[in-house]
Design a protein around this motif. Structure first.
Motif, PDB file in Angstrom:
ATOM      1  N   SER A  19      33.837  44.529  33.391  1.00  0.00           N
ATOM      2  CA  SER A  19      35.202  45.078  33.371  1.00  0.00           C
ATOM      3  C   SER A  19      35.686  45.364  34.794  1.00  0.00           C
ATOM      4  N   GLY A  20      34.745  45.738  35.691  1.00  0.00           N
ATOM      5  CA  GLY A  20      35.098  45.989  37.104  1.00  0.00           C
ATOM      6  C   GLY A  20      35.593  44.721  37.777  1.00  0.00           C
ATOM      7  N   ILE A  21      34.911  43.607  37.496  1.00  0.00           N
ATOM      8  CA  ILE A  21      35.341  42.314  38.072  1.00  0.00           C
ATOM      9  C   ILE A  21      36.736  41.975  37.521  1.00  0.00           C
ATOM     10  N   GLY A  22      36.888  42.191  36.205  1.00  0.00           N
ATOM     11  CA  GLY A  22      38.188  41.928  35.567  1.00  0.00           C
ATOM     12  C   GLY A  22      39.300  42.708  36.238  1.00  0.00           C
ATOM     13  N   LEU A  23      39.012  43.973  36.541  1.00  0.00           N
ATOM     14  CA  LEU A  23      40.020  44.835  37.167  1.00  0.00           C
ATOM     15  C   LEU A  23      40.349  44.336  38.577  1.00  0.00           C
ATOM     16  N   ASP A  24      39.306  43.943  39.326  1.00  0.00           N
ATOM     17  CA  ASP A  24      39.525  43.437  40.692  1.00  0.00           C
ATOM     18  C   ASP A  24      40.410  42.196  40.681  1.00  0.00           C
ATOM     19  N   ASP A  79      44.180  43.411  39.282  1.00  0.00           N
ATOM     20  CA  ASP A  79      45.058  44.240  40.131  1.00  0.00           C
ATOM     21  C   ASP A  79      45.083  43.780  41.588  1.00  0.00           C
ATOM     22  N   GLY A  80      44.457  42.647  41.870  1.00  0.00           N
ATOM     23  CA  GLY A  80      44.535  42.102  43.232  1.00  0.00           C
ATOM     24  C   GLY A  80      43.501  42.687  44.179  1.00  0.00           C
ATOM     25  N   GLY A  81      42.656  43.578  43.696  1.00  0.00           N
ATOM     26  CA  GLY A  81      41.656  44.227  44.546  1.00  0.00           C
ATOM     27  C   GLY A  81      40.630  43.262  45.116  1.00  0.00           C
ATOM     28  N   LEU A  82      40.532  42.104  44.494  1.00  0.00           N
ATOM     29  CA  LEU A  82      39.548  41.105  44.947  1.00  0.00           C
ATOM     30  C   LEU A  82      39.876  40.591  46.352  1.00  0.00           C
ATOM     31  N   ARG A  83      41.174  40.692  46.686  1.00  0.00           N
ATOM     32  CA  ARG A  83      41.640  40.162  47.974  1.00  0.00           C
ATOM     33  C   ARG A  83      40.842  40.719  49.155  1.00  0.00           C
ATOM     34  N   LYS A  84      40.515  42.019  49.074  1.00  0.00           N
ATOM     35  CA  LYS A  84      39.845  42.618  50.230  1.00  0.00           C
ATOM     36  C   LYS A  84      38.441  42.027  50.449  1.00  0.00           C
ATOM     37  N   TRP A 120      40.490  33.270  34.292  1.00  0.00           N
ATOM     38  CA  TRP A 120      41.229  32.433  33.327  1.00  0.00           C
ATOM     39  C   TRP A 120      41.969  33.252  32.267  1.00  0.00           C
ATOM     40  N   PHE A 121      41.397  34.421  31.947  1.00  0.00           N
ATOM     41  CA  PHE A 121      42.033  35.284  30.943  1.00  0.00           C
ATOM     42  C   PHE A 121      42.338  36.622  31.600  1.00  0.00           C
ATOM     43  N   LEU A 122      43.551  37.102  31.408  1.00  0.00           N
ATOM     44  CA  LEU A 122      43.951  38.348  32.068  1.00  0.00           C
ATOM     45  C   LEU A 122      43.077  39.520  31.657  1.00  0.00           C
ATOM     46  N   GLU A 123      42.731  39.557  30.389  1.00  0.00           N
ATOM     47  CA  GLU A 123      42.040  40.730  29.856  1.00  0.00           C
ATOM     48  C   GLU A 123      40.670  40.311  29.337  1.00  0.00           C
ATOM     49  N   VAL A 124      39.578  40.684  30.065  1.00  0.00           N
ATOM     50  CA  VAL A 124      38.244  40.293  29.588  1.00  0.00           C
ATOM     51  C   VAL A 124      37.608  41.359  28.700  1.00  0.00           C
ATOM     52  N   ALA A 125      38.256  42.531  28.621  1.00  0.00           N
ATOM     53  CA  ALA A 125      37.671  43.639  27.865  1.00  0.00           C
ATOM     54  C   ALA A 125      37.365  43.228  26.427  1.00  0.00           C
ATOM     55  N   SER A 126      38.223  42.360  25.860  1.00  0.00           N
ATOM     56  CA  SER A 126      38.023  41.960  24.475  1.00  0.00           C
ATOM     57  C   SER A 126      36.757  41.106  24.330  1.00  0.00           C
ATOM     58  N   ARG A 153      35.565  27.776  41.201  1.00  0.00           N
ATOM     59  CA  ARG A 153      36.770  27.327  40.489  1.00  0.00           C
ATOM     60  C   ARG A 153      37.786  28.463  40.372  1.00  0.00           C
ATOM     61  N   GLY A 154      37.266  29.657  40.082  1.00  0.00           N
ATOM     62  CA  GLY A 154      38.137  30.799  39.821  1.00  0.00           C
ATOM     63  C   GLY A 154      38.933  31.238  41.036  1.00  0.00           C
ATOM     64  N   VAL A 155      38.268  31.260  42.181  1.00  0.00           N
ATOM     65  CA  VAL A 155      38.949  31.702  43.403  1.00  0.00           C
ATOM     66  C   VAL A 155      40.136  30.780  43.716  1.00  0.00           C
ATOM     67  N   ARG A 156      39.995  29.501  43.366  1.00  0.00           N
ATOM     68  CA  ARG A 156      41.102  28.562  43.597  1.00  0.00           C
ATOM     69  C   ARG A 156      42.315  28.892  42.720  1.00  0.00           C
ATOM     70  N   ARG A 157      42.054  29.476  41.556  1.00  0.00           N
ATOM     71  CA  ARG A 157      43.148  29.857  40.644  1.00  0.00           C
ATOM     72  C   ARG A 157      43.749  31.215  40.990  1.00  0.00           C
ATOM     73  N   TYR A 158      42.961  32.017  41.713  1.00  0.00           N
ATOM     74  CA  TYR A 158      43.315  33.410  41.955  1.00  0.00           C
ATOM     75  C   TYR A 158      44.611  33.519  42.773  1.00  0.00           C
ATOM     76  N   ALA A 159      45.559  34.318  42.257  1.00  0.00           N
ATOM     77  CA  ALA A 159      46.862  34.394  42.921  1.00  0.00           C
ATOM     78  C   ALA A 159      47.040  35.679  43.723  1.00  0.00           C
ATOM     79  N   ALA A 160      46.068  36.591  43.683  1.00  0.00           N
ATOM     80  CA  ALA A 160      46.104  37.854  44.445  1.00  0.00           C
ATOM     81  C   ALA A 160      47.372  38.652  44.210  1.00  0.00           C
ATOM     82  N   TYR A 161      47.750  38.787  42.947  1.00  0.00           N
ATOM     83  CA  TYR A 161      48.895  39.651  42.637  1.00  0.00           C
ATOM     84  C   TYR A 161      48.508  41.101  42.893  1.00  0.00           C
ATOM     85  N   GLY A 162      49.462  41.898  43.274  1.00  0.00           N
ATOM     86  CA  GLY A 162      49.224  43.329  43.448  1.00  0.00           C
ATOM     87  C   GLY A 162      48.311  43.596  44.624  1.00  0.00           C
ATOM     88  N   GLY A 163      47.467  44.625  44.501  1.00  0.00           N
ATOM     89  CA  GLY A 163      46.507  44.946  45.556  1.00  0.00           C
ATOM     90  C   GLY A 163      47.109  45.847  46.599  1.00  0.00           C
TER      91      GLY A 163
END
Lengths: 267, 266
Positions: free
Chosen positions: A81-86, A89-94, A172-178, A257-267
């Motif tokens: 869930s922490g990875i999902g949040l990063d 919310d764009g936190g992965l950018r850092k 690939w999916f916005l919400e992984v909690a499910s 693959r995922g990082v290429r899709r990552y759009a870094a929204y927010g953060g």
């Protein structure tokens, strides 16, 4: 390596901040074991049989006690869930901007958390195991202990990699909690946490051995309880290592693959 | 009263809108919940392949207890768990200020703002288990018994809310309260089994504590007994009494904890 050491030290400090919360959680960990002992006592008495699923009553209780230790290594609360949040919310950018490997960072953080947990939980665990010593089989030999510790380390890596891979789905999916919820449910059952997998019907058990979950909890616990021979234990360890390698490769693929899709929204 | 009813409706509507924003997520969650129920039922089946009775509970009676437990759990999780869980976050971030400043009962606003529709989806599944197992157990059910059963379910949910909300308010002192989730998990673990199994432990002390002091064992066992086993009105009365006493204590605890709340940030 130095930067991961720093991450490790920061995580240690973080884990020690909320000690009251920690002790309360650790204490509550032991509540279900009482229920388990009493429930199985009632089941054994009701059945009138000496063994169920190939285990005597004391072996059954010691199985659940040992599962608690094994689970400490394999469980990864809030990792996926922490990875999902990063990602969300764009936190992965850092992490992308810094010369640090995100998965390596998560691993260092998790190792630190596990070490603090084990340090602080040793006291309560020793007390509970001492109280329940009548159920326990006594210390196994050095060989069994060595095999158990090896399988625990691999159970940790297996738990980490599975959760990390699920976390990567968030590219690939916005919400992984499910997915996580689904996965936790399946994992709880198929890892042998609910009851020893030897009690499952043969047809189900034959499928379960081909999934990674039983190698997180069930088999390492059987190694300690000397229900497996040295040869069988080594085979289990080899299967664990194979699963770790396969899932780790999956993580690397998902990350690239995922990082290429990552759009870094927010953060 | 009408005003609070309107607020409640608005909260429910907002929660539904939020839930339906991520419909895929919602449906996967519902599938997860149903899967979990299936696994619990499988556990019961595995147990009863080894024995025909656990402390006098037959398989269908035990299944009715399990269904009742799921019903109480789902109702509590639908309306209250998320709200209790949110308290520590609000305390940690200082966002509790925004709740306290609104011109309505702060405990009410804190307790009902979120509705978990995923948990609500479990209610018909749990009810189905109850109806099926009661008919298989061969009990004759009257309208009066069903009405009493529903009333007792209400007591059980009230009691759980009061206990968990009181516990959640301790986050004013502990700040971080991940223990709440653990506590709920363990309350659930304790309450889903026949209460009789606890009588054998420590000379019945544990049973006494979990029935009379922190009466979590009553929340599933008393309603299940109303339908599939012997009806003991003393326990029904005690559960009702404790539900109201604990509800009152939760309001006392809320007011007391607010005297210590210091807000956070700037």
């Amino acid at each position: 390596m130095g930067k991961y050491w720093s991450v490790f030290r920061i995580a240690l400090a973080d884990r020690l901040v909320y000690r009251g919360d920690f002790f309360l959680s650790t204490f509550l960990h032991f509540v279900p074991i009482v229920t388990t002992i009493l429930l199985w006592d009632a089941i054994f008495k009701g059945s009138g049989k000496a063994t169920l699923g190939g285990m005597h009553y004391t072996e059954m209780v010691s199985y659940y006690l040992l599962v608690m230790i094994t689970r400490v290594f394999g469980s990864m609360p809030r990792l996926a869930s922490g990875i999902g949040l990063d990602v969300r919310d764009g936190g992965l950018r850092k992490y992308l901007l810094q010369p640090i490997d995100y998965v390596g960072y998560l691993l260092a953080w998790r190792v630190a958390h596990k070490i603090v947990f084990m340090m602080m939980a040793t006291g309560p665990y020793v007390i509970v195991f001492w109280v329940c010593r009548g159920f326990l089989p006594g210390w196994p030999g050095l060989t069994t202990l060595g095999l158990y510790v090896t399988s625990l380390v691999l159970a940790f890596l297996l738990g980490f990699s599975i959760n990390c891979l699920i976390g990567m789905f968030s590219f690939w999916f916005l919400e992984v909690a499910s997915f996580l919820h689904l996965f936790m449910t399946v994992q709880y059952f198929l890892s042998g946490h609910m009851f020893p997998l030897s009690m499952l019907p043969d047809s189900v058990r034959q499928v379960v051995v081909w999934l990674p979950f039983a190698y997180e909890t069930y088999y390492p616990t059987l190694i300690f309880l000397k229900q497996l021979s040295v040869g069988e234990s080594l085979r289990i360890i080899a299967v664990q290592a194979t699963w770790v390698a396969l899932i780790w490769a999956g993580i690397r693929l998902a990350w690239s693959r995922g990082v290429r899709r990552y759009a870094a929204y927010g953060g | 009263m009408v005003r609070y009813g309107r607020i409640l409706l608005r909260f429910w509507k907002n929660s539904l809108i939020r839930e339906m924003t991520f419909r895929g997520h919602f449906f996967v969650q519902v599938v997860g919940e149903v899967l979990w129920i299936a696994m619990i039922l499988m556990f019961v089946r595995v147990i009863y392949t080894q024995t025909s009775s656990i402390q006098g509970w037959s398989e269908h009676q035990y299944l009715f207890l399990t269904g009742t437990h799921l019903l109480v759990k789902s109702l509590f999780e639908t309306f209250f768990f998320g709200n209790c869980w949110r308290v520590s976050h609000l305390v940690q971030t200082g966002d509790l200020d925004f709740v306290l400043l609104r011109p309505a009962s702060a405990q009410f606003l804190l307790s009902v703002e979120k509705v978990d529709f995923t948990a609500l989806a479990n209610v018909p599944v749990a009810a189905g288990i109850c109806i099926w197992s009661a008919s298989e157990a061969g009990v004759s059910v009257t309208v009066g018994r069903v009405a009493l059963y529903l009333l007792v379910l209400g007591f059980s949910v009230t009691l759980l809310y009061s206990l968990l909300f009181t516990f959640a308010m301790t986050s004013v002192w502990f700040v971080r309260q991940t223990g709440l989730q653990s506590m709920w998990f363990y309350v659930v673990s304790l309450a889903r089994y026949p209460s009789e199994i606890y009588q054998r432990f420590a000379g019945g002390v544990l049973w006494f504590v979990l029935v009379f002091v922190i009466p979590v064992l009553l929340v599933s066992n008393v309603p299940a007994n109303v339908i599939v086993r012997e009806l003991d009105m003393r326990f029904v009365g005690y559960l009702g009494l404790m539900a109201f006493v604990m509800l009152y204590l939760s309001t006392v605890m809320f007011r007391f904890s607010m005297r210590w709340y210091r807000s956070a940030s700037s």
